[in-house]
Design an enzyme around this catalytic site. Sequence first.
Site, short mmCIF file in Angstrom:
data_model
loop_
_atom_site.label_atom_id
_atom_site.label_comp_id
_atom_site.label_asym_id
_atom_site.label_seq_id
_atom_site.Cartn_x
_atom_site.Cartn_y
_atom_site.Cartn_z
N TYR A 59 31.89 29.30 42.13
CA TYR A 59 32.08 29.91 40.82
C TYR A 59 32.33 28.84 39.75
O TYR A 59 33.17 27.95 39.91
CB TYR A 59 33.27 30.87 40.89
CG TYR A 59 33.58 31.58 39.59
CD1 TYR A 59 32.77 32.61 39.13
CD2 TYR A 59 34.68 31.21 38.82
CE1 TYR A 59 33.06 33.27 37.94
CE2 TYR A 59 34.98 31.86 37.63
CZ TYR A 59 34.16 32.89 37.19
OH TYR A 59 34.45 33.53 36.02
N GLY A 66 32.47 34.69 34.58
CA GLY A 66 32.64 36.08 34.19
C GLY A 66 31.70 36.97 34.96
O GLY A 66 31.53 36.81 36.19
N HIS A 89 32.39 29.71 24.59
CA HIS A 89 33.78 30.17 24.64
C HIS A 89 34.59 29.75 23.42
O HIS A 89 35.68 30.27 23.19
CB HIS A 89 34.46 29.64 25.91
CG HIS A 89 34.04 30.35 27.16
ND1 HIS A 89 32.75 30.34 27.62
CD2 HIS A 89 34.75 31.11 28.05
CE1 HIS A 89 32.67 31.05 28.74
NE2 HIS A 89 33.86 31.53 29.02
N ARG A 284 83.20 40.82 18.64
CA ARG A 284 83.87 41.01 19.93
C ARG A 284 82.94 40.74 21.11
O ARG A 284 83.37 40.28 22.17
CB ARG A 284 84.39 42.44 19.97
CG ARG A 284 84.96 42.90 21.27
CD ARG A 284 85.71 44.23 21.17
NE ARG A 284 85.18 45.17 20.21
CZ ARG A 284 84.65 46.36 20.51
NH1 ARG A 284 84.57 46.74 21.78
NH2 ARG A 284 84.22 47.18 19.58
#
Length: 518
Positions: A59, A66, A89, A284
Amino acid sequence: MTVVVGPRVVELGQGQNSIDDIVAVAAGSPVAIAPAALDRVERTSALIGTTIARGEAVYGLTTGVGDQYSAAVDPASIASTQLGMLRSHASGLGAPHDEPAVRAIMATMLAALAQGRSGVGVALVQRLAAMLNRGVTPWAPSQGSVGYLTATAHIGLVLFGRGRAWYGGQLLDGAEALRRAGLDVVEPGPREGHALISGTYEITGIGALAAHAARALIDVADVAGALSLEALRGNQRGFDPRVQVMRPHPGQVATAARLRALLEGSEILAANRDHRLQDALSLRSIPQVHGAVRDALAYVEGVIEIEINAVTDNPVFMIEDEELVALPNGNGHGAPTALALDVLAIAIAELSTMSQARSDRLTNQHLSELPAFLVPDGSAASGFMIPPYAAAAIAAENRALAAPATVHTVSTSAGQEDHVSMGTTAAIQARTAAHNATGILAIELLCATQAADFHAPLRPGAGTRAAHAVIRRAVAFRDSDREMAPDIEAVRVLIADGALAGEVARALAENQDQGRPL
């Protein structure tokens, strides 16, 4: 957004880097690559060619990415395909990331690639280091990332002489920026485009900046809360260690101890010990709220430091029996860091809203029992009427930024990437919230310093007295109306550059050295 650290050489690639390391590089520190890391990179890279020659489907190397994962890439076209990935991209929008953010992203990218699990060559990691060391800062838009892919593609283009980059104060064509920095333009090798865009580098780099800023703010918030408590003649019985052991969350216990140290020797509190039986929750419950923020931050920092030293590429490569094995995986999903950064934005919102509540209380004569809007009695001046308005507006913005980004996942890439982290949005939101909180705390400190002056000649405690002094050196007591914004900014700078925290730390150390109990 200012990042302040001392210059030092940061070694990357040894798998032991910290948030402080990434922040140092973001601020301009040079980097070095661990020698053992270069050896690992070389070993893996040397076997990539064999993998390609065997015709294995890997891959992002011999296939598309994709939903194009089944499309084979001709071995002769691998280099051009890698560059094409970066070009396609590089689809960011909006204003660019600032220089610290880009450098932080590059540092996390380098730390991961130098581990030798991504298949890139030694020359690539050396070039990335050289860009950091020679001041080449890629132009990378801040919008358009679902957690990875976009900004890193713009950064990757510059590595190969494309895109745009800042150098010497000028925005230049990528090739020209490299030339001026003394670097040649080269083409990507196998895997060298895809490896630059596959990891969680953008989330992690910006997330490291956000966490670092929040860590500095929590200590300042303690100082602001303690000084407000004194000015409002509160009581510190709720900070008693006997109370804390009954609910021993680490952050709560640590915060209560710090408040006791800050208030040690307070003449204001001693003179008003029985003034009020019980304070409002914003006074507090400082140990409980600030403590919860501390605990959340500890979780966030742990996640980010794991991610800094992780390999989030897909695939990753192992050498087994002298052969390269590609392991496809989901490490590029940014969920761990994205969720943590959503938590950080929520924690910062808690800090912000509590500080704003104290600012409002300080300026409200009906609650504070101090002169209206902290100007001398009998004056019609507006005084500190409006700064709490500004704090309220910014605190509201931080509440909006605390809306989780991670729940907004969508399906992308034709359904192949059907659950994305939205981690870049989470990181940007957390970093923006930390920047905003600096202004909110500056307003509280400014109001509390003015309020404390009405108790003179009684003096604040060891730590709060130091904070009061450093603020008064920058901002004068206000007895009539004058422009407010410069005073707020002056205190904000004291927080941002660490001057206020440093003075308080020195005062507490001196107090401890003198044998006073903390």
